[in-house]
Structure formats: C-alpha cells, structure tokens
Motif scaffolding. Structure first.
Motif, PDB file in Angstrom:
ATOM      1  N   ALA A  58      79.687 -71.697 -18.925  1.00  0.00           N
ATOM      2  CA  ALA A  58      78.862 -72.822 -19.367  1.00  0.00           C
ATOM      3  C   ALA A  58      79.067 -73.997 -18.415  1.00  0.00           C
ATOM      4  CB  ALA A  58      79.246 -73.232 -20.777  1.00  0.00           C
ATOM      5  N   LEU A  59      77.941 -74.569 -17.956  1.00  0.00           N
ATOM      6  CA  LEU A  59      77.984 -75.714 -17.050  1.00  0.00           C
ATOM      7  C   LEU A  59      77.178 -76.862 -17.661  1.00  0.00           C
ATOM      8  CD1 LEU A  59      77.231 -73.796 -13.729  1.00  0.00           C
ATOM      9  CD2 LEU A  59      79.463 -74.614 -14.525  1.00  0.00           C
ATOM     10  N   PRO A  60      77.667 -78.083 -17.530  1.00  0.00           N
ATOM     11  CA  PRO A  60      76.914 -79.222 -18.056  1.00  0.00           C
ATOM     12  C   PRO A  60      75.726 -79.540 -17.162  1.00  0.00           C
ATOM     13  CG  PRO A  60      78.844 -79.999 -16.887  1.00  0.00           C
ATOM     14  CD  PRO A  60      78.919 -78.489 -16.904  1.00  0.00           C
ATOM     15  N   PHE A  61      74.654 -80.043 -17.767  1.00  0.00           N
ATOM     16  CA  PHE A  61      73.509 -80.494 -16.974  1.00  0.00           C
ATOM     17  C   PHE A  61      73.006 -81.829 -17.499  1.00  0.00           C
ATOM     18  CE2 PHE A  61      71.139 -78.061 -20.240  1.00  0.00           C
ATOM     19  CZ  PHE A  61      70.127 -78.958 -20.565  1.00  0.00           C
ATOM     20  N   THR A  62      72.310 -82.533 -16.609  1.00  0.00           N
ATOM     21  CA  THR A  62      71.665 -83.801 -16.945  1.00  0.00           C
ATOM     22  C   THR A  62      70.267 -83.804 -16.344  1.00  0.00           C
ATOM     23  OG1 THR A  62      73.779 -84.973 -16.904  1.00  0.00           O
ATOM     24  CG2 THR A  62      71.791 -86.327 -16.734  1.00  0.00           C
ATOM     25  N   ILE A  63      69.277 -84.202 -17.114  1.00  0.00           N
ATOM     26  CA  ILE A  63      67.911 -84.344 -16.599  1.00  0.00           C
ATOM     27  C   ILE A  63      67.855 -85.668 -15.836  1.00  0.00           C
ATOM     28  CG2 ILE A  63      65.455 -84.486 -17.187  1.00  0.00           C
ATOM     29  CD1 ILE A  63      66.814 -81.726 -17.763  1.00  0.00           C
ATOM     30  N   THR A  64      67.603 -85.573 -14.535  1.00  0.00           N
ATOM     31  CA  THR A  64      67.666 -86.739 -13.649  1.00  0.00           C
ATOM     32  C   THR A  64      66.299 -87.307 -13.289  1.00  0.00           C
ATOM     33  OG1 THR A  64      67.701 -85.267 -11.735  1.00  0.00           O
ATOM     34  CG2 THR A  64      69.837 -85.992 -12.623  1.00  0.00           C
ATOM     35  N   GLU A  65      65.259 -86.550 -13.571  1.00  0.00           N
ATOM     36  CA  GLU A  65      63.881 -87.003 -13.342  1.00  0.00           C
ATOM     37  C   GLU A  65      63.028 -86.370 -14.419  1.00  0.00           C
ATOM     38  OE1 GLU A  65      60.331 -86.668  -9.989  1.00  0.00           O
ATOM     39  OE2 GLU A  65      62.303 -85.856  -9.530  1.00  0.00           O
ATOM     40  N   PHE A  66      62.120 -87.154 -14.990  1.00  0.00           N
ATOM     41  CA  PHE A  66      61.267 -86.605 -16.038  1.00  0.00           C
ATOM     42  C   PHE A  66      59.977 -87.397 -16.125  1.00  0.00           C
ATOM     43  CE2 PHE A  66      59.637 -85.882 -20.270  1.00  0.00           C
ATOM     44  CZ  PHE A  66      59.864 -84.538 -20.470  1.00  0.00           C
ATOM     45  N   ALA A  67      58.877 -86.722 -15.964  1.00  0.00           N
ATOM     46  CA  ALA A  67      57.545 -87.283 -16.208  1.00  0.00           C
ATOM     47  C   ALA A  67      56.847 -86.283 -17.120  1.00  0.00           C
ATOM     48  CB  ALA A  67      56.778 -87.478 -14.907  1.00  0.00           C
ATOM     49  N   ASP A  68      56.601 -86.668 -18.354  1.00  0.00           N
ATOM     50  CA  ASP A  68      56.074 -85.745 -19.363  1.00  0.00           C
ATOM     51  C   ASP A  68      54.832 -85.006 -18.871  1.00  0.00           C
ATOM     52  OD1 ASP A  68      56.076 -84.486 -21.836  1.00  0.00           O
ATOM     53  OD2 ASP A  68      54.785 -86.010 -22.737  1.00  0.00           O
ATOM     54  N   ARG A  69      54.879 -83.702 -19.007  1.00  0.00           N
ATOM     55  CA  ARG A  69      53.793 -82.784 -18.637  1.00  0.00           C
ATOM     56  C   ARG A  69      53.527 -82.743 -17.138  1.00  0.00           C
ATOM     57  NH1 ARG A  69      50.621 -84.854 -23.702  1.00  0.00           N
ATOM     58  NH2 ARG A  69      51.707 -83.606 -25.223  1.00  0.00           N
ATOM     59  N   ARG A  70      54.451 -83.277 -16.353  1.00  0.00           N
ATOM     60  CA  ARG A  70      54.265 -83.294 -14.903  1.00  0.00           C
ATOM     61  C   ARG A  70      55.454 -82.716 -14.141  1.00  0.00           C
ATOM     62  NH1 ARG A  70      52.136 -84.006 -10.286  1.00  0.00           N
ATOM     63  NH2 ARG A  70      52.723 -85.662  -8.887  1.00  0.00           N
ATOM     64  N   CYS A  71      56.672 -83.251 -14.380  1.00  0.00           N
ATOM     65  CA  CYS A  71      57.819 -82.730 -13.629  1.00  0.00           C
ATOM     66  C   CYS A  71      59.133 -83.056 -14.329  1.00  0.00           C
ATOM     67  CB  CYS A  71      57.836 -83.279 -12.204  1.00  0.00           C
ATOM     68  SG  CYS A  71      58.207 -85.040 -12.105  1.00  0.00           S
ATOM     69  N   TRP A  72      60.140 -82.281 -13.982  1.00  0.00           N
ATOM     70  CA  TRP A  72      61.514 -82.595 -14.350  1.00  0.00           C
ATOM     71  C   TRP A  72      62.445 -82.001 -13.306  1.00  0.00           C
ATOM     72  CZ3 TRP A  72      65.196 -78.868 -15.558  1.00  0.00           C
ATOM     73  CH2 TRP A  72      64.746 -77.614 -15.977  1.00  0.00           C
ATOM     74  N   ALA A  73      63.570 -82.695 -13.138  1.00  0.00           N
ATOM     75  CA  ALA A  73      64.617 -82.236 -12.227  1.00  0.00           C
ATOM     76  C   ALA A  73      65.951 -82.425 -12.927  1.00  0.00           C
ATOM     77  CB  ALA A  73      64.568 -83.024 -10.923  1.00  0.00           C
ATOM     78  N   TRP A  74      66.961 -81.742 -12.414  1.00  0.00           N
ATOM     79  CA  TRP A  74      68.254 -81.819 -13.067  1.00  0.00           C
ATOM     80  C   TRP A  74      69.400 -81.691 -12.094  1.00  0.00           C
ATOM     81  CZ3 TRP A  74      69.637 -76.816 -16.225  1.00  0.00           C
ATOM     82  CH2 TRP A  74      69.339 -75.674 -15.488  1.00  0.00           C
ATOM     83  N   ASP A  75      70.565 -82.148 -12.557  1.00  0.00           N
ATOM     84  CA  ASP A  75      71.847 -81.896 -11.912  1.00  0.00           C
ATOM     85  C   ASP A  75      72.573 -80.903 -12.795  1.00  0.00           C
ATOM     86  OD1 ASP A  75      71.299 -83.840 -10.036  1.00  0.00           O
ATOM     87  OD2 ASP A  75      72.859 -85.227 -10.710  1.00  0.00           O
ATOM     88  N   VAL A  76      73.222 -79.936 -12.178  1.00  0.00           N
ATOM     89  CA  VAL A  76      74.044 -78.981 -12.917  1.00  0.00           C
ATOM     90  C   VAL A  76      75.471 -79.143 -12.409  1.00  0.00           C
ATOM     91  CG1 VAL A  76      74.462 -76.561 -13.449  1.00  0.00           C
ATOM     92  CG2 VAL A  76      72.112 -77.384 -13.227  1.00  0.00           C
ATOM     93  N   ALA A  77      76.375 -79.425 -13.319  1.00  0.00           N
ATOM     94  CA  ALA A  77      77.774 -79.689 -12.977  1.00  0.00           C
ATOM     95  C   ALA A  77      77.875 -80.800 -11.934  1.00  0.00           C
ATOM     96  CB  ALA A  77      78.462 -78.411 -12.511  1.00  0.00           C
TER      97      ALA A  77
END
Length: 126
Positions: A58-77
């Motif tokens: 199990a690795l922690p993640f955080t959503i670092t970019e989010f535009a509803d219905r358009r895009c999302w990005a994340w950091d993992v650990a």
C-alpha cells in the motif's frame, strides 16, 4: 511530459466516470490491485488515499491537479505519477495519459490502461 493517447468512441462523461471511480482502477490499471480515498466524497484536488500495487504494497497518494471532467494528476508516495486528461471530440473522447519526463518506459503500461478503458466504456457488460 511524455504522453500516450487514444480515441474512444464513447462520451467524455463515461470515460471520466471510469477515471474517477477508484473501484474501477484495478480493472484498467495494470499496476493497481486496489485503491481507496482517505475521506468521503468524490475525488478532488488535495484528496488523499492509498493505492495497492500488484504485490500487495500500500502506497499513499495525493491528487495534485484536478479539473472536474477534464483532468487529474497525482503523486504516489510523494513522487509525481501519471496525469489523466479527457478531451471531447466530435465522435467521442480523446483520452491522454502523461508520465514524468524520467518515466517514459511507463507509457507502455499507460497504453494498456487506455485500451482497457476503451473496452470498458464501449463494450456492453454481460
């Protein structure tokens, strides 16, 4: 950012819904066994959670970019991971996944995920 994309003959809403449904991630993400948000509610900027690798780690993640219905990005650990982007086109959706500049080999995994998402939204379940 190195990117791979795919045209999908489905509405952008259907594609987006698969991308933000953590229960669906193992169905399309080859490197994901399971995922969950730490809090309640839909995914949003700053959301945190855990993602399990195929090896059960199990690795922690955080959503670092989010535009509803358009895009999302994340950091993992704490490390920048993939970016997911949905574009409406006349005959469906263009779905793109980007990876950090230092991880272009991961594009082949992303290409497999794109094919799986395509199958999930264009083929009836039965």
């Amino acid at each position: 950012m190195p990117t791979v994309e795919r045209h999908i003959a489905a509405p952008p809403e259907a594609v987006w819904n698969i991308l933000v449904d953590l229960d669906a991630w193992p169905q399309w993400g080859p490197s994901i066994q399971r995922a969950e948000l730490s809090g309640t509610g839909p995914m949003k900027l700053g959301s945190q959670g855990k993602v399990w690798t195929p090896f059960g780690v199990a690795l922690p993640f955080t959503i670092t970019e989010f535009a509803d219905r358009r895009c999302w990005a994340w950091d993992v650990a704490g490390i920048a991971a993939t970016r997911h982007e949905v574009h409406a086109v006349d005959d469906g959706t263009r779905l793109a996944f980007g990876v950090p500049w230092w991880a272009p080999a991961y594009l082949s995994v992303c290409a497999l995920a794109l094919r799986r998402i395509d199958r999930m939204v264009t083929r009836p379940r039965g």
